[in-house]
Design an enzyme around this catalytic site. Structure first.
Site, short mmCIF file in Angstrom:
data_model
loop_
_atom_site.label_atom_id
_atom_site.label_comp_id
_atom_site.label_asym_id
_atom_site.label_seq_id
_atom_site.Cartn_x
_atom_site.Cartn_y
_atom_site.Cartn_z
N LYS A 26 7.35 5.53 -9.03
CA LYS A 26 7.07 5.30 -7.88
C LYS A 26 7.66 4.84 -6.63
CE LYS A 26 2.26 4.27 -5.74
NZ LYS A 26 1.80 3.01 -5.88
N LYS A 40 4.89 0.40 -2.08
CA LYS A 40 5.09 -1.19 -0.57
C LYS A 40 5.22 -1.95 -1.52
CE LYS A 40 1.98 0.67 1.12
NZ LYS A 40 0.92 1.65 2.60
N LYS A 61 -3.73 -3.83 -10.97
CA LYS A 61 -3.98 -4.68 -10.34
C LYS A 61 -3.70 -6.48 -10.73
CE LYS A 61 -3.22 -4.21 -5.78
NZ LYS A 61 -1.42 -4.04 -5.15
P1 TYM Z 1 -1.86 4.21 -0.13
O1 TYM Z 1 -1.86 3.15 1.40
O2 TYM Z 1 -1.27 3.12 -1.31
O3 TYM Z 1 -1.04 5.13 0.08
C1 TYM Z 1 -1.65 6.26 1.10
C2 TYM Z 1 -0.74 7.43 0.76
O4 TYM Z 1 -0.12 7.78 0.43
C3 TYM Z 1 0.43 8.03 -0.81
N1 TYM Z 1 1.03 7.59 -1.66
C4 TYM Z 1 2.32 8.32 -2.49
N2 TYM Z 1 2.60 9.45 -2.83
C5 TYM Z 1 3.58 10.11 -2.99
N3 TYM Z 1 4.14 9.44 -3.92
C6 TYM Z 1 4.61 7.95 -4.14
N4 TYM Z 1 5.26 7.22 -3.95
C7 TYM Z 1 3.14 7.45 -2.68
N5 TYM Z 1 2.97 6.35 -2.76
C8 TYM Z 1 1.34 6.34 -1.87
C9 TYM Z 1 -0.99 7.67 -1.92
O5 TYM Z 1 -1.28 8.56 -2.82
C10 TYM Z 1 -2.26 8.00 -0.67
O6 TYM Z 1 -1.98 9.23 -0.30
N6 TYM Z 1 -6.13 3.63 -1.77
C11 TYM Z 1 -5.63 4.66 -0.82
C12 TYM Z 1 -6.27 4.39 0.79
C13 TYM Z 1 -7.18 4.76 0.81
C14 TYM Z 1 -7.85 6.01 0.97
C15 TYM Z 1 -9.11 6.23 0.79
C16 TYM Z 1 -7.07 7.25 0.43
C17 TYM Z 1 -8.31 4.34 0.68
N7 TYM Z 1 -9.90 4.52 0.73
C18 TYM Z 1 -9.93 7.02 0.95
C19 TYM Z 1 -8.37 8.32 0.44
C20 TYM Z 1 -9.41 8.88 0.94
C21 TYM Z 1 -4.43 3.93 -1.09
O7 TYM Z 1 -4.49 2.77 -1.36
O8 TYM Z 1 -3.05 4.05 -0.59
#
Ligand code: TYM
Length: 331
Positions: free
Chosen positions: A194, A197, A111
């Site tokens: 990967k 977003k 970040k």
């Molecule tokens: P975020 O919003 O970036 O992504 C949400 C979920 O999607 C998965 N993901 C992927 N899995 C496989 N391949 C990819 N290319 C890919 N892109 C995204 C992420 O691994 C995630 O499971 N920090 C977290 C949100 C969060 C969270 C939590 C998750 C906040 N508090 C507590 C679990 C428990 C996040 O930014 O995910």
């Protein structure tokens, strides 16, 4: 029965990485375990969305959770900011989270690189808020994609540290979880390993993309000039397309293109056409449901208020007990 928690940041439409890395598991787990799935809107503030975007993004993620098959009667589906108890636990955990360990976190370093003008404290303590999300319900399983592995390791550190410090076994250790085998990482169409977003324009395929957009994205996906002899190793872009095919296409289709690559007769245009059609077949029913649910404002309101109530019940119990453990006492 175990307690399961996971969340998705509210930064707009969900993509195939979110689906295969997270939601697919949520849907499978919701009838077998005590599940809490939420929309991480506090987390989204680390990248400073405008007030106009915030609500629509939350709404969109809620709609897409439901369209993908989350049953709000079976699982608790809620919005993070509807449960302010999370922020109290976040504050308490912050007292025992150290600057050095937070600065070493890979996602923080990333970040800093991506938004050097906005290195806010919310970004630094992002993993602490995430730990609070998880342990507020005393979860042991956290279905996430591979990119969240380090955050889960930190959540375990903070949970264990709390237990050690206060000589208790109050918080269980939360582990990252994937139904099949290892945690997964869905690649992007732009050659990046990967799908995400905040990646480049052509990187992600969204669940809500219409067939025309989707075909265009896939046809523009990064490849190379093609194998010139049998057995040549694949470039990253081509490897990515094969990996997408692995999750979206039939084994026969995958086998057909693997053989064509291996004997150097492959035409990437054919592979892309097939991949696009398989993506459309997969996303079309989702897209239809997204449009349908999106129009039902009453239903969304009911889901949000039911989720908030159930999540707060669990979270306020934890906060009450944590306050006692720490030593806060009423006069
Ligand atoms: P975020 O919003 O970036 O992504 C949400 C979920 O999607 C998965 N993901 C992927 N899995 C496989 N391949 C990819 N290319 C890919 N892109 C995204 C992420 O691994 C995630 O499971 N920090 C977290 C949100 C969060 C969270 C939590 C998750 C906040 N508090 C507590 C679990 C428990 C996040 O930014 O995910």
């Amino acid at each position: 029965m175990e307690t399961v928690v996971s969340g998705i940041r509210s930064t707009g439409n969900l993509h195939l990485g979110n689906y295969f890395g997270a939601i697919k598991n949520f849907v499978k787990m919701q009838h077998e375990h005590r599940c809490y799935f939420f929309i991480a809107d506090y987390h989204s503030l680390t990248t400073h969305p405008t007030p106009e975007d915030l609500h629509n993004n939350v709404r969109q993620v809620m709609v897409e959770y439901l369209a993908a098959g989350i049953d709000p009667e079976a699982a608790t589906l809620y919005i993070q900011s509807d449960v302010p108890e999370v922020t109290e636990l976040y504050l308490l955990l912050n007292m025992n989270a150290y600057k050095g360990e937070l600065e070493r976190c890979t996602s923080f370093k990333e970040k800093i690189r991506k938004q050097p003008d906005n290195v806010n404290a919310g970004l630094l303590t992002y993993p602490v808020l995430m730990a609070a999300d998880i342990i507020i319900h005393k979860a042991s399983k956290v279905p996430v994609g591979k990119d969240q592995e380090q955050h889960l390791e930190m959540a375990r550190t903070f949970a264990n540290r709390f237990n050690r410090l206060y000589k208790t076994d109050y918080f269980p250790e939360p582990f990252a979880f994937n139904f099949e085998a290892d945690l997964i990482k869905i690649p992007g169409l732009d050659g990046a390993t990967k799908m995400g977003k905040s990646e480049s324009e052509g990187n992600a395929v969204f669940l809500a993309d219409d067939p025309g957009v989707l075909r265009k994205k896939v046809m523009r996906a990064v490849t190379d000039s093609g194998p010139t002899q049998p057995g040549e190793p694949k470039s990253q872009g081509v490897e990515n397309l094969f990996n997408l095919m692995k999750v979206l296409s039939t084994p026969d289709t995958l086998q057909h293109f693997r053989e064509a690559y291996d004997n150097a007769t492959i035409r990437y245009g054919d592979l892309k056409k097939q991949l696009a059609e398989d993506m459309i077949a997969f996303t079309a029913p989702l897209r239809e449901k997204i449009l349908e649910i999106s129009a039902d404002k009453d239903y969304l309101r009911r889901v949000a208020s039911m989720g908030a109530e159930k999540a707060r019940e669990s979270a306020s119990k934890t906060i009450k007990e944590v306050r006692e453990i720490i030593g806060f006492k009423p006069f």
